[in-house]
Design a protein around this motif. Structure first.
Motif, PDB file in Angstrom:
ATOM      1  N   ALA A   1       0.847  -1.191   0.000  1.00 11.43           N
ATOM      2  CA  ALA A   1       0.000   0.000   0.000  1.00 11.43           C
ATOM      3  C   ALA A   1       0.882   1.240   0.000  1.00 11.43           C
ATOM      4  O   ALA A   1       1.923   1.259   0.662  1.00 11.43           O
ATOM      5  N   SER A   2       0.468   2.237  -0.733  1.00 13.01           N
ATOM      6  CA  SER A   2       1.250   3.472  -0.731  1.00 13.01           C
ATOM      7  C   SER A   2       0.406   4.627  -0.217  1.00 13.01           C
ATOM      8  O   SER A   2      -0.828   4.600  -0.247  1.00 13.01           O
ATOM      9  N   SER A   3       1.099   5.621   0.280  1.00 16.95           N
ATOM     10  CA  SER A   3       0.456   6.836   0.776  1.00 16.95           C
ATOM     11  C   SER A   3       1.477   7.952   0.708  1.00 16.95           C
ATOM     12  O   SER A   3       2.616   7.765   0.264  1.00 16.95           O
ATOM     13  N   LEU A   4       1.048   9.122   1.145  1.00 15.92           N
ATOM     14  CA  LEU A   4       1.922  10.288   1.071  1.00 15.92           C
ATOM     15  C   LEU A   4       2.199  10.805   2.472  1.00 15.92           C
ATOM     16  O   LEU A   4       1.279  11.063   3.236  1.00 15.92           O
ATOM     17  N   GLY A   5       3.479  10.896   2.819  1.00 16.77           N
ATOM     18  CA  GLY A   5       3.823  11.518   4.084  1.00 16.77           C
ATOM     19  C   GLY A   5       3.785  10.582   5.262  1.00 16.77           C
ATOM     20  O   GLY A   5       2.752  10.373   5.875  1.00 16.77           O
ATOM     21  N   ALA A   6       4.922  10.016   5.616  1.00 16.41           N
ATOM     22  CA  ALA A   6       4.959   9.052   6.709  1.00 16.41           C
ATOM     23  C   ALA A   6       4.767   9.711   8.058  1.00 16.41           C
ATOM     24  O   ALA A   6       4.446   9.049   9.032  1.00 16.41           O
ATOM     25  N   GLY A   7       4.980  10.991   8.148  1.00 13.08           N
ATOM     26  CA  GLY A   7       4.886  11.642   9.450  1.00 13.08           C
ATOM     27  C   GLY A   7       3.505  11.537  10.067  1.00 13.08           C
ATOM     28  O   GLY A   7       3.355  11.531  11.275  1.00 13.08           O
ATOM     29  N   VAL A   8       2.499  11.449   9.230  1.00 14.76           N
ATOM     30  CA  VAL A   8       1.137  11.277   9.735  1.00 14.76           C
ATOM     31  C   VAL A   8       0.569   9.996   9.156  1.00 14.76           C
ATOM     32  O   VAL A   8      -0.568   9.924   8.740  1.00 14.76           O
ATOM     33  N   PHE A   9       1.395   8.970   9.177  1.00 15.36           N
ATOM     34  CA  PHE A   9       1.071   7.699   8.521  1.00 15.36           C
ATOM     35  C   PHE A   9      -0.318   7.201   8.844  1.00 15.36           C
ATOM     36  O   PHE A   9      -1.083   6.833   7.978  1.00 15.36           O
ATOM     37  N   SER A  10      -0.636   7.144  10.101  1.00 19.13           N
ATOM     38  CA  SER A  10      -1.877   6.487  10.476  1.00 19.13           C
ATOM     39  C   SER A  10      -3.102   7.285  10.054  1.00 19.13           C
ATOM     40  O   SER A  10      -4.209   6.798  10.163  1.00 19.13           O
ATOM     41  N   ASN A  11      -2.923   8.485   9.569  1.00 18.40           N
ATOM     42  CA  ASN A  11      -4.062   9.278   9.138  1.00 18.40           C
ATOM     43  C   ASN A  11      -4.249   9.269   7.631  1.00 18.40           C
ATOM     44  O   ASN A  11      -5.200   9.859   7.136  1.00 18.40           O
ATOM     45  N   GLN A  12      -3.342   8.657   6.921  1.00 21.07           N
ATOM     46  CA  GLN A  12      -3.412   8.683   5.470  1.00 21.07           C
ATOM     47  C   GLN A  12      -4.106   7.443   4.915  1.00 21.07           C
ATOM     48  O   GLN A  12      -3.787   6.327   5.304  1.00 21.07           O
ATOM     49  N   PRO A  13      -5.064   7.639   4.018  1.00 18.78           N
ATOM     50  CA  PRO A  13      -5.675   6.479   3.348  1.00 18.78           C
ATOM     51  C   PRO A  13      -4.612   5.667   2.623  1.00 18.78           C
ATOM     52  O   PRO A  13      -3.679   6.223   2.058  1.00 18.78           O
ATOM     53  N   GLN A  14      -4.772   4.370   2.672  1.00 18.37           N
ATOM     54  CA  GLN A  14      -3.830   3.468   2.021  1.00 18.37           C
ATOM     55  C   GLN A  14      -4.377   3.069   0.649  1.00 18.37           C
ATOM     56  O   GLN A  14      -5.533   2.664   0.518  1.00 18.37           O
ATOM     57  N   HIS A  15      -3.513   3.184  -0.361  1.00 19.35           N
ATOM     58  CA  HIS A  15      -3.867   2.754  -1.714  1.00 19.35           C
ATOM     59  C   HIS A  15      -3.179   1.421  -1.947  1.00 19.35           C
ATOM     60  O   HIS A  15      -1.948   1.367  -2.016  1.00 19.35           O
ATOM     61  N   PHE A  16      -3.966   0.378  -2.080  1.00 16.56           N
ATOM     62  CA  PHE A  16      -3.427  -0.961  -2.163  1.00 16.56           C
ATOM     63  C   PHE A  16      -3.222  -1.417  -3.603  1.00 16.56           C
ATOM     64  O   PHE A  16      -3.973  -1.040  -4.513  1.00 16.56           O
TER      65      PHE A  16
END
Lengths: 116, 111
Positions: free
Chosen positions: A92-107
């Motif tokens: 899964a990819s997302s943008l910005g690891a600093g707020v990882f748990s808040n970012q929707p995951q694109h699988f």
């Protein structure tokens, strides 16, 4: 706009072998996470990569390792395969690891790994 | 450790009937996300809820986040065969910050 791509689609290995799975994130994304999904279960977080470093890790043994390349693509390596490692491995990819748990995951579509 | 639980595990409905799945966390969540996975497919992000008591709608889908931010629900009105799949809720983990998925609710719709 390419989504998350994973290779290979399917893989069959035997116990004790090693495997490498590959993932290219969605265009514009810089963070890659790997999940293991056993049949009938929800995805389980393995680890997350950002800026070529492992930033977060779930409850998986050291046999599971990974890498992220400068182009943000990633690999998941599993050593000394066990029968219990048979599962669908999702990237899964997302943008910005600093707020990882808040970012929707694109699988991605996942790699189906079967251990004989 | 933190757990995210979903009920029911399976739901079989006649097309046109309503469907609801419930998600409960052992701890307070900063946000909750919902995903849908079609048979043979991968999880697809549906929505994220952040505020206490938040309600969001997407056509026939209604998502709620509890006042205490420990539970959530997804309600589908007048199900269609295209709604078939497994619906997962997911919340951020504890100190690790990883995303914890529930086991999902598998919905089947009989035409």
């Amino acid at each position: 706009d390419a989504g998350v791509t994973q290779s290979p689609t399917h893989l069959i290995k035997t116990r004790g072998q090693q495997v490498t799975l590959r993932c290219s994130p969605k265009s514009g994304h810089d963070t890659v996470s790997w999940y293991q999904q056993a049949l009938g279960q929800g995805p389980q977080f393995i680890f997350q990569y950002y800026e070529e470093e492992e930033r977060q890790r779930g409850n998986f043994p050291d046999r599971f390792s990974g890498h992220q390349f400068p182009n943000y693509s990633s690999e998941l390596n599993v050593n000394a395969l066990l029968l219990g490692d048979s599962a669908l491995y999702l990237c899964a990819s997302s943008l910005g690891a600093g707020v990882f748990s808040n970012q929707p995951q694109h699988f991605g579509d996942g790699t189906r790994l079967s251990i004989l | 450790g933190q757990q995210v639980m979903q009920i029911p595990q399976y739901q079989h409905v006649q097309e046109g009937e309503d469907f609801t799945t419930y998600c409960n966390s052992s701890t307070t969540l900063s946000n909750i996300q919902w995903y849908k996975q079609r048979p043979g497919g991968h999880p697809v992000f549906l929505i994220q809820l952040v505020k206490s008591g938040e309600v969001k709608k997407q056509k026939r889908l209604t998502f709620q986040f509890g006042e205490a931010k420990k539970n959530s629900s997804l309600h589908i009105t007048a199900t269609q065969t295209t709604d078939v799949g497994t619906y997962f809720c997911a919340g951020p983990g504890g100190s690790q910050g990883n995303l914890i998925f529930g086991k999902g609710t598998k919905l089947s719709v009989k035409p």
